[in-house]
Write a protein that holds these residues in place. Structure first.
Motif, short mmCIF file in Angstrom:
data_model
loop_
_atom_site.label_atom_id
_atom_site.label_comp_id
_atom_site.label_asym_id
_atom_site.label_seq_id
_atom_site.Cartn_x
_atom_site.Cartn_y
_atom_site.Cartn_z
N ARG A 4 0.83 0.98 1.39
CA ARG A 4 1.88 1.00 2.69
C ARG A 4 1.42 0.49 3.96
NH1 ARG A 4 5.97 4.06 2.37
NH2 ARG A 4 6.29 2.77 0.54
N LEU A 5 0.15 0.76 4.06
CA LEU A 5 -0.38 0.26 5.52
C LEU A 5 -2.12 -0.06 5.17
CD1 LEU A 5 -0.63 0.08 8.53
CD2 LEU A 5 -1.71 2.41 8.55
N ALA A 6 -2.40 -1.13 5.44
CA ALA A 6 -3.73 -1.57 5.25
C ALA A 6 -4.33 -2.33 6.54
CB ALA A 6 -3.73 -2.61 4.19
N ALA A 27 -3.57 3.09 3.52
CA ALA A 27 -2.85 4.49 3.40
C ALA A 27 -1.63 4.02 2.19
CB ALA A 27 -2.16 4.88 4.71
N GLU A 28 -1.64 4.75 1.14
CA GLU A 28 -0.71 4.64 0.07
C GLU A 28 0.83 5.18 0.36
OE1 GLU A 28 -1.98 2.63 -2.21
OE2 GLU A 28 -3.90 2.47 -0.90
N PRO A 29 1.70 4.87 -0.40
CA PRO A 29 3.10 5.13 -0.28
C PRO A 29 3.00 6.81 -0.57
CG PRO A 29 3.00 3.02 -1.45
CD PRO A 29 1.70 3.45 -1.22
N GLY A 30 3.55 7.56 0.31
CA GLY A 30 3.89 9.09 0.20
C GLY A 30 2.34 9.61 0.33
N SER A 31 1.50 9.11 0.95
CA SER A 31 0.11 9.85 1.19
C SER A 31 0.19 10.44 2.81
CB SER A 31 -0.98 8.92 0.85
OG SER A 31 -1.13 7.81 1.83
N ARG A 221 -6.61 12.37 2.46
CA ARG A 221 -7.89 11.69 2.97
C ARG A 221 -7.97 11.56 4.55
NH1 ARG A 221 -8.59 6.55 2.21
NH2 ARG A 221 -6.38 6.04 1.97
N VAL A 222 -9.15 11.59 4.86
CA VAL A 222 -9.35 11.39 6.47
C VAL A 222 -10.34 10.12 6.67
CG1 VAL A 222 -9.11 13.93 6.93
CG2 VAL A 222 -11.23 12.92 6.44
#
Length: 259
Positions: A4-6, A27-31, A221-222
């Motif tokens: 979703r975001l890179a 950041a993956e979709p829905g994470s 995740r962080v």
């Protein structure tokens, strides 16, 4: 499904000062991704780059595969990005519902001209958005305050209002800037439940926060920043046990003493 975001090699310079240096993550979709680090690590500057308030000096930022580096906040809102701030900017004399409706500007057909002329399609959209705003307040436990002036409510409730306003834009990506700042423990627990409801709608959440209890409870995740660089990436538990992270927060001498 792609990220979703890179971010790739994102750097930011002000004159001769390096604020961010080659930061990258996805950041993956829905994470739910946490962005943490000591004061001055570059977290807010990175948020400002993602949300269009700063233009990165170098690197790439994509949302759902589309390059957005340097896009303005209004353009990013149409691409599905919404953001809250550490200090909510509300119209204190307006009702809670009217404050939430301020988030709908990017969804109104025809833009400001149609809105000012009160064209029929704009009037219909306003009714639909008003109903949607009321439903958001209901879902997040604020329906009881919808007709109250925002200025009569607490700081914690202001944050809830701002979150509903952000959600009314219909985001696929939500940036939360220190949502727990100034909240008592009971309201932090409510915030955790609220953000989990947001995640259940398949919205990707990136949160900057100093409250590690919230970060541990929420995030998948962080990413840890220090002096504008990515120090490490992993789970919240891994970050809290990482000696580099401990030294970044405490300083090497204090970290050695604590060990």
């Amino acid at each position: 499904m792609g990220a979703r975001l890179a971010l790739q090699n994102v750097s930011l310079h002000f004159g001769g000062v390096t604020v961010l240096q080659e930061v990258g993550f996805t950041a993956e979709p829905g994470s739910i991704l946490g962005l943490v680090g000591p004061n001055g690590a570059g977290k807010t500057s990175l948020f400002n780059c993602i949300s269009g308030h700063y233009r990165p000096s170098a690197g790439s930022i994509t949302i759902d595969g589309t390059e957005v580096s340097g896009d303005r906040p209004a353009t990013l809102a149409r691409r599905g990005l919404a953001r809250t701030f550490q200090h909510p900017a509300l119209q204190l004399n307006e009702t809670v519902l009217e404050n939430v409706l301020l988030g709908a500007h990017s969804r109104l057909p025809g833009g400001p001209v149609s809105w000012s002329l009160r064209l029929p399609r704009t009037t219909r959209s306003e009714k639909e958005l008003r109903a949607e705003a009321a439903a958001l307040l209901e879902r997040h436990g604020l329906a009881w305050a919808s007709r109250m002036p925002a200025g009569e409510l607490s700081h914690g409730l202001h944050k809830g209002i701002e979150l509903c306003r952000a959600l009314l834009t219909g985001p696929s990506l939500l940036l939360l800037d220190e949502p727990a700042a100034g909240l008592p423990h009971s309201e932090v627990e409510q915030l955790i439940e609220t953000v989990r409801r947001v995640q259940s709608d398949d919205i990707t959440v990136v949160v900057v926060e100093h409250n590690m209890g919230l970060i541990s409870a929420l995030t998948d995740r962080v990413v840890v920043l220090d002096h504008g660089r990515k120090l490490m990436e992993g789970t919240a538990a891994e970050a809290q046990a990482d000696q580099r992270v401990i030294e970044a927060y405490l300083g090497k001498d204090l970290a050695d003493d604590a060990a």
